[in-house]
Design an enzyme around this catalytic site. Structure first.
Site, short mmCIF file in Angstrom:
data_model
loop_
_atom_site.label_atom_id
_atom_site.label_comp_id
_atom_site.label_asym_id
_atom_site.label_seq_id
_atom_site.Cartn_x
_atom_site.Cartn_y
_atom_site.Cartn_z
N ASP A 187 -2.50 -24.92 8.23
CA ASP A 187 -3.01 -23.59 7.90
C ASP A 187 -2.28 -22.57 8.78
O ASP A 187 -2.11 -22.77 9.97
CB ASP A 187 -4.52 -23.52 8.16
CG ASP A 187 -5.10 -22.15 7.84
OD1 ASP A 187 -4.97 -21.72 6.68
OD2 ASP A 187 -5.67 -21.51 8.74
N GLU A 271 0.17 -23.99 2.39
CA GLU A 271 -0.37 -23.04 1.43
C GLU A 271 0.72 -22.04 1.06
O GLU A 271 1.51 -21.66 1.90
CB GLU A 271 -1.50 -22.29 2.14
CG GLU A 271 -2.67 -21.98 1.27
CD GLU A 271 -3.71 -21.22 2.09
OE1 GLU A 271 -4.63 -20.72 1.46
OE2 GLU A 271 -3.60 -21.12 3.31
N CYS A 324 -16.45 -25.97 2.28
CA CYS A 324 -16.80 -26.89 3.35
C CYS A 324 -16.02 -28.18 3.11
O CYS A 324 -16.15 -28.79 2.06
CB CYS A 324 -18.30 -27.16 3.36
SG CYS A 324 -18.76 -28.57 4.39
N CYS A 345 -24.88 -27.98 4.67
CA CYS A 345 -25.02 -29.42 4.92
C CYS A 345 -25.17 -29.71 6.42
O CYS A 345 -25.38 -30.86 6.80
CB CYS A 345 -23.81 -30.18 4.37
SG CYS A 345 -22.29 -29.93 5.31
N ASP A 352 -10.26 -22.36 10.97
CA ASP A 352 -8.89 -22.74 10.64
C ASP A 352 -8.73 -24.24 10.42
O ASP A 352 -7.99 -24.67 9.54
CB ASP A 352 -7.94 -22.27 11.75
CG ASP A 352 -7.92 -20.75 11.86
OD1 ASP A 352 -8.25 -20.08 10.86
OD2 ASP A 352 -7.59 -20.24 12.95
ZN LIG Z 1 -20.98 -28.59 3.86
#
Ligand SMILES: [Zn+2]
Length: 401
Positions: A187, A271, A324, A345, A352
């Site tokens: 990233d 990316e 996530c 969760c 990052d």
């Molecule tokens: Zn999650």
């Protein structure tokens, strides 16, 4: 397994007075020919909807040399003039393939001063390089030796804004390919230069902060000098020197990083940032990190190819920082100042690292679907698009994190 590659070796050199003036003259002619050919191609297209290609511009060059006003073009080696027409051809090919903007004119002050020589225009013997129209070899500082038995196929001479001279020798070399098994997602960030899906954060090169302060100082100093004065010219060279130092350190840093990532990993996922950054974050920091990212991507592209690695570039609209990586839930908003967040969760994410993990997962799924993306680059030497690569086939051996 080994692989033959083209590899550039760049060195500083110190021309004598005669060589420096020959090169300055050559740079000027290269710029003139490039601009004239660009004008001719632009006019042909806008006025008559005609496409002019390299061969046509080459014929134009021959005609220009026969006129009285442009007879001075005969005084320099013809090869760099031909090469600049080839570079223009590549610039057009990139434009038509939507990889680049429309070619622009070379300016005396802004543009890179360079000239490219192919084998007919230089002699390389016993470690001595002599260019066409010169009697003595260039005084090159061989900071690292050329590999045994290689000899250059193309030589590019350039001078940077700080007045330093460089020669880049393009050689055929052989690279031993050693297989690797790991996969990594990368990233590009603002706070750290890069963040890896392994959790590692890589910062900017050492001294960069101090160099930037020196640069700001040099700029302030330049602004105080009177227009057109000798002191102003000196101050401008000083600014260029600091710029050059920053660029050198950054390039070294990115070279080391890209070499390491390519050595350690079979698959590297990055990316595509082009569109994202055209839309928002027009800050200086962003501009600098974008420039570094583009440079880094270019290095990764060719090194991955050399070492037989997969470089996967994931889609530009992929919401890497909002997903996530543990449960796949999608956060609604993720302003830039948020450095870490907790998902429904229960997982706490570093922004990052989470983004890098998502990039890796997306890249691996792209490969699994057989849609692996390999860089496609245009070569200025052939003027042809390199053949489409096979998608990286087997996914065996790539551990899923
Ligand atoms: Zn999650």
């Amino acid at each position: 397994m080994s692989r033959g590659v083209e590899r550039a070796f760049k060195y500083r050199f110190y021309p004598n007075v005669e060589q420096a003036s020959e090169l300055a003259r050559t740079f000027g002619c290269v710029r003139l020919v490039y601009n004239m050919a660009l004008r001719a191609r632009t006019e042909a297209w806008t006025l008559r909807q005609e496409r002019v290609n390299y061969t046509t511009t080459s014929a134009m060059l021959t005609a220009w040399k026969k006129t009285e006003e442009l007879a001075f073009l005969n005084d320099v080696s013809s090869v760099p003039l031909q090469q600049t027409l080839r570079h223009l051809q590549v610039a057009y090919a990139n434009f038509f393939a939507k990889r680049a903007r429309y070619p622009t004119f070379k300016s005396k002050k802004q543009s890179r001063r360079s000239a490219e020589y192919t084998t007919s225009a230089f002699r390389y013997r016993d470690g001595q390089l002599t260019l066409a129209k010169m009697t003595e070899p260039l005084h090159i500082v061989w900071s690292r030796p050329l590999p045994d038995g290689v000899s250059p196929s193309t030589v590019t001479v350039s001078q940077d804004a700080a007045g330093r001279w460089f020669v880049s020798l393009l050689c055929d070399d052989v690279i031993e390919q050693v297989p690797a098994t790991d996969a990594v997602g990368v990233d590009a960030g603002l706070n750290s230069l890069l963040t890896l899906s392994t959790g590692e954060k890589i910062s900017n090169p050492r001294h960069e902060r101090r160099d930037r302060a020196a640069l700001a100082r040099a700029h302030r100093n330049l602004a105080r000098k009177v227009q057109g004065s000798a002191n102003r010219a000196k101050a401008r060279v000083k600014v260029a020197r600091v710029h050059a130092r920053i660029a050198d350190r950054r390039r070294d840093h990115l070279h080391k990083l890209s070499t390491r990532l390519v050595r350690e990993n079979q698959t590297i996922v990055i990316e595509d940032l082009t569109v994202r950054n055209m839309v928002k974050h027009r800050s200086l920091a962003r501009a600098i990190s974008d420039a570094a990212w583009r440079q880094f991507r270019t290095l990764l592209e060719y090194k991955a190819e050399w070492h037989g690695r997969n470089l996967v570039v994931v889609d530009r609209w992929f919401p890497s920082s909002k997903l996530c990586a543990a449960c796949g839930a999608h956060a609604e908003r993720m302003p830039l100042h948020v450095r870490s967040w907790t998902c429904r969760c229960g997982r706490v994410h570093d922004r990052d690292v989470n983004a890098a993990r998502n990039i890796l997962a997306e890249g691996l799924s792209v490969i699994a679907c057989g849609g692996g993306v390999r860089p496609q680059r245009e070569s200025s030497r052939t003027g042809q698009s390199s053949a489409k690569q096979e998608p990286p086939g087997a996914t065996q051996g790539i551990p899923v994190p």
